[in-house]
Design an enzyme around this catalytic site. Structure first.
Site, PDB file in Angstrom:
ATOM      1  N   MET A  81       0.830  -1.208   0.000  1.00  0.00           N
ATOM      2  CA  MET A  81       0.000   0.000   0.000  1.00  0.00           C
ATOM      3  C   MET A  81       0.869   1.265   0.000  1.00  0.00           C
ATOM      4  SD  MET A  81      -2.746  -1.202   2.910  1.00  0.00           S
ATOM      5  CE  MET A  81      -3.887   0.139   2.706  1.00  0.00           C
ATOM      6  N   HIS A  82       0.223   2.389  -0.230  1.00  0.00           N
ATOM      7  CA  HIS A  82       0.748   3.744   0.036  1.00  0.00           C
ATOM      8  C   HIS A  82       1.873   4.225  -0.888  1.00  0.00           C
ATOM      9  CE1 HIS A  82      -1.386   2.915   3.754  1.00  0.00           C
ATOM     10  NE2 HIS A  82      -0.462   2.070   4.188  1.00  0.00           N
ATOM     11  N   ASP A 240      -2.665  -4.990  -0.208  1.00  0.00           N
ATOM     12  CA  ASP A 240      -2.183  -6.302   0.255  1.00  0.00           C
ATOM     13  C   ASP A 240      -2.860  -6.723   1.551  1.00  0.00           C
ATOM     14  OD1 ASP A 240      -0.782  -4.437   1.802  1.00  0.00           O
ATOM     15  OD2 ASP A 240       1.196  -5.305   1.439  1.00  0.00           O
TER      16      ASP A 240
HETATM   17  C1  XUL Z   1      -0.087  -0.960   5.691  1.00  0.00           C
HETATM   18  C2  XUL Z   1       1.336  -0.944   5.280  1.00  0.00           C
HETATM   19  C3  XUL Z   1       2.011  -2.214   4.978  1.00  0.00           C
HETATM   20  C4  XUL Z   1       2.234  -2.344   3.509  1.00  0.00           C
HETATM   21  C5  XUL Z   1       3.218  -3.486   3.293  1.00  0.00           C
HETATM   22  O1  XUL Z   1      -0.581   0.274   6.067  1.00  0.00           O
HETATM   23  O2  XUL Z   1       1.959   0.073   5.177  1.00  0.00           O
HETATM   24  O3  XUL Z   1       1.350  -3.327   5.490  1.00  0.00           O
HETATM   25  O4  XUL Z   1       1.021  -2.467   2.829  1.00  0.00           O
HETATM   26  O5  XUL Z   1       3.024  -4.205   2.237  1.00  0.00           O
END
Ligand code: XUL
Length: 508
Positions: A81-82, A240
Site C-alpha cells: 500500500m501507500h 495487500d
Molecule cells: C499498511 C502498510 C504495509 C504495507 C506493506 O498500512 O503500510 O502493510 O502495505 O506491504
C-alpha cells in the site's frame, strides 16, 4: 473447470498464484527484486521491476500449471500500500516509486496537518497523513522535485501501475485509495474538499473502482508477455492487507487476523466505520464492497528478525547454505531455549520508527536489560517477544475502538509458519490463535477477488465461505499469558521513557 490468477506486488518480491474455482492452488511463482535505500529513511523501487516480475511470474504459472489460457476467467492484483508512482501524460514513470516504508516526508506531513488542520483532515480522511502514506509523498515531490512534479499527469499505487501495464487502463480501487490519506473513507470517494487547500490538481487522481469490478482486459502486448489471452478480464483487486484478510476469511464483524510479514498487522473487519479518536489505528475501506476495517500496523515485525539474521546470524546463514536448514527456523529454535521474559532482556521493535500505537517515525530499536548472564538465546527470544508485544498493543486498541471482544485470532504471513511464534502469539494475546487451510498471503485473496469479479461466485463472501477454512487452533498457556501481561507494562513504559530521546536523537 475455470481458473483465476492472483498477483501480489510485495516489498521483497511478487508472488503469483493460479487457483481453480474450488480454491485449490494449481501453480505458484515468485520473482524477487531489491529495495533501494539511497538515503537514510528513503525506500524506493523501480515500477518496471514490478511489471517484469508480474509478467514473468504469470507466464510461469500459466506454463507450469498446464492450464489452457482460455480457461483463465480472470486475473487480479494485490500490492504493497501507500506507494507513489508518478506518471506523465503518456503513462511513463517519472522517477523511482516511493514506498510505504519511506520516512522522508516528515516536513510534508507537518505542512499538511497545519494547512488543513487535523480536525478537518480527520473528519474526511479518518487517518492522519503519516510519513509512509501517499499524501505527504505528493507534497514532498512538489517541494523537492518540482521538475518531475510539473510533468506529472497522474499517479498510481504499486499494483494499479502493474494493472495499467497489463490493461492500458489506469484506475485505482477503494482499498488502496484509502491508504493514500486523500480519500473520503466513509463515502468511498476522493477527499475533493481537501484538494484545494493542499493545492493538488484533481486531474492527478485516477478513477476509483470497487475491488471486485472489472477494471480492464489483457492487451495484445501483455498477452504476448504473459501467455494469457488478449481480452482476459482484469479485476481491480485490493491492498495487500485487504487481500490477505480475504484469504484469511476476515469478511465478517468479529473476525481478526494477525499477519507477520516485513510489517506486522492486526486487521479487524467492521460493518460500519469505526475510528480511534487519537488516530493510532487506520480506518480504511475493505475489499469486501461497502465494508471497512480497523488496522494496527507495526513497521518492523519480520523486518526486525531479518535485521537480526543479517547482522548477527552469520553462523545460521552458513548452516542454511550448507544444509538447507532455514536460518529463521534455527533462530526460533534457539529462542525457544530461553524462558518467557528472556531472562530480563527487552526489545523495542522500532527499527524504522513505528506507526501503531506511537505514530513516531523517530522511534528506534532498543535492547534493554542485558546482564552478564545474557545469552544469544535471550536476545533472540526478546526480539520475538518485543514484536509480539507490539502486535498486542494494536489488538488492545482494536478491542477498545471496535467495541467487541476478540475471541480468536487467525495467524497469517511468514510469522505464522513458525509453531513457536504461533504459540507465543496465543500466549501474549491470551486468545486462541488459528491457522488456515491456505497460507498463501495476499495473492490468494487477489485470486478470490478475480473469481468473484469474473462471476465464478456471486460475491466475495461466497468465494471466501467456499474456500477458506480454519485448520488448527492453538490455545494460550495462561501462566505465560500472565507473565506477558506484566512484561507488557515494562514494554510500554520503556517507550514512554525513551520517547524524548528518540525525538531529539536525529539532531545529534
Ligand atoms: C499498511 C502498510 C504495509 C504495507 C506493506 O498500512 O503500510 O502493510 O502495505 O506491504
Amino acid at each position: 473447470m475455470n481458473y483465476t490468477i492472483g498477483i501480489d506486488i510485495g516489498t521483497t518480491g511478487t508472488k503469483t498464484l493460479l487457483i481453480d474455482e474450488a480454491g485449490r492452488i494449481r501453480a505458484s511463482a515468485v520473482a524477487g527484486y531489491k529495495l533501494m535505500t539511497p538515503a537514510p529513511g528513503w525506500a524506493e523501487q523501480d515500477p518496471a521491476w514490478w511489471a517484469r516480475a508480474a509478467t514473468t511470474s504469470v507466464r510461469e504459472v500459466v506454463e507450469s500449471s498446464g492450464v489452457d489460457p482460455a480457461h483463465v476467467a480472470g486475473v487480479s492484483l494485490s500490492g504493497q500500500m501507500h506507494g507513489l508512482v508518478a506518471l506523465d501524460a503518456a503513462g511513463k514513470v517519472l522517477c523511482p516509486a516511493m514506498l510505504w516504508c519511506d520516512q522522508r516526508t516528515s516536513a510534508a506531513r507537518a505542512w499538511i496537518e497545519n494547512t488543513v488542520g487535523m480536525d478537518r483532515y480527520l473528519r474526511t480522511v479518518l487517518n492522519p497523513p503519516l510519513e509512509g502514506f501517499t499524501a505527504p509523498k505528493l507534497i514532498w515531490l512538489r517541494n523537492n522535485k518540482p521538475g518531475i512534479y510539473k510533468k506529472m499527469a497522474s499517479f498510481a499505487l504499486p499494483k494499479d501501475y502493474v494493472r495499467f501495464r497489463l490493461t492500458g487502463a489506469l484506475c485505482t480501487e477503494e482499498s488502496d485509495a484509502a491508504g493514500t490519506a486523500l480519500f473520503d473513507v466513509a463515502n468511498a470517494q476522493w477527499a475533493w474538499d481537501l484538494m484545494e487547500p493542499l493545492g493538488l490538481d484533481s486531474s492527478l487522481f485516477p478513477a476509483v473502482r470497487r475491488s471486485v469490478d472489472v477494471a480492464g482486459t489483457i492487451t495484445a502486448r501483455a498477452a504476448r508477455s504473459t501467455g494469457l489471452l488478449q481480452g482476459t478480464p482484469v479485476i481491480a483487486g485490493g491492498a495487500d492487507n485487504t487481500c490477505a484478510a480475504i484469504g484469511a476469511g476476515i469478511i465478517k464483524q468479529g473476525r481478526v487476523s494477525s499477519s507477520i510479514g516485513s510489517s506486522g498487522v492486526i486487521f479487524a473487519h467492521t460493518d460500519t466505520v469505526r475510528t480511534d479518536p487519537q488516530a493510532r489505528l487506520h480506518t480504511f475501506n475493505h475489499s469486501a464492497p461497502g465494508k471497512w476495517y480497523l488496522m494496527g500496523v507495526m513497521l518492523g515485525a519480520g523486518l526486525s528478525l531479518k535485521w537480526f539474521r543479517d547482522t548477527f546470524a552469520q553462523h545460521e546463514m552458513d548452516v542454511e547454505k550448507r544444509t538447507g536448514r532455514d536460518a529463521y527456523e534455527q533462530l526460533s529454535r534457539l529462542a525457544e531455549k530461553a524462558p518467557p521474559g528472556a531472562g530480563g532482556v527487552r526489545f523495542l521493535p522500532y527499527l524504522n520508527g513505528e506507526r501503531t500505537p506511537h505514530k513516531n517515525p523517530h522511534a528506534r530499536g532498543v535492547y534493554f536489560g542485558i546482564s552478564q548472564g545474557t545469552q544469544r538465546s535471550h536476545m533472540i527470544r526478546a526480539l520475538f517477544e518485543g514484536v509480539t508485544l507490539g502486535l498486542k498493543d494494536s489488538l488492545d486498541l482494536i478491542e477498545d475502538v471496535a467495541g467487541f471482544k476478540v475471541k480468536e485470532i487467525r495467524a497469517t504471513g511468514g510469522g505464522a509458519r513458525s509453531a513457536f511464534w504461533r504459540q507465543m502469539q496465543a500466549d501474549v494475546f491470551g486468545r486462541p490463535v488459528c491457522t488456515l487451510n491456505h497460507d498463501e498471503g495476499p495473492a490468494f485473496g487477489a485470486a478470490l477477488l478475480a473469481a468473484a469479479g469474473a462471476g465464478l461466485y456471486p460475491s466475495i463472501t461466497a468465494a471466501v465461505n467456499k474456500t477458506v477454512k480454519v485448520r488448527t487452533t492453538i490455545n494460550p498457556n495462561m501462566e505465560n499469558h500472565k507473565k506477558y501481561l506484566a512484561l507488557q507494562k515494562t514494554f510500554r513504559s520503556l517507550y514512554r521513557s525513551l520517547e524524548p530521546e528518540f525525538n531529539t536523537m536525529e539532531n545529534d
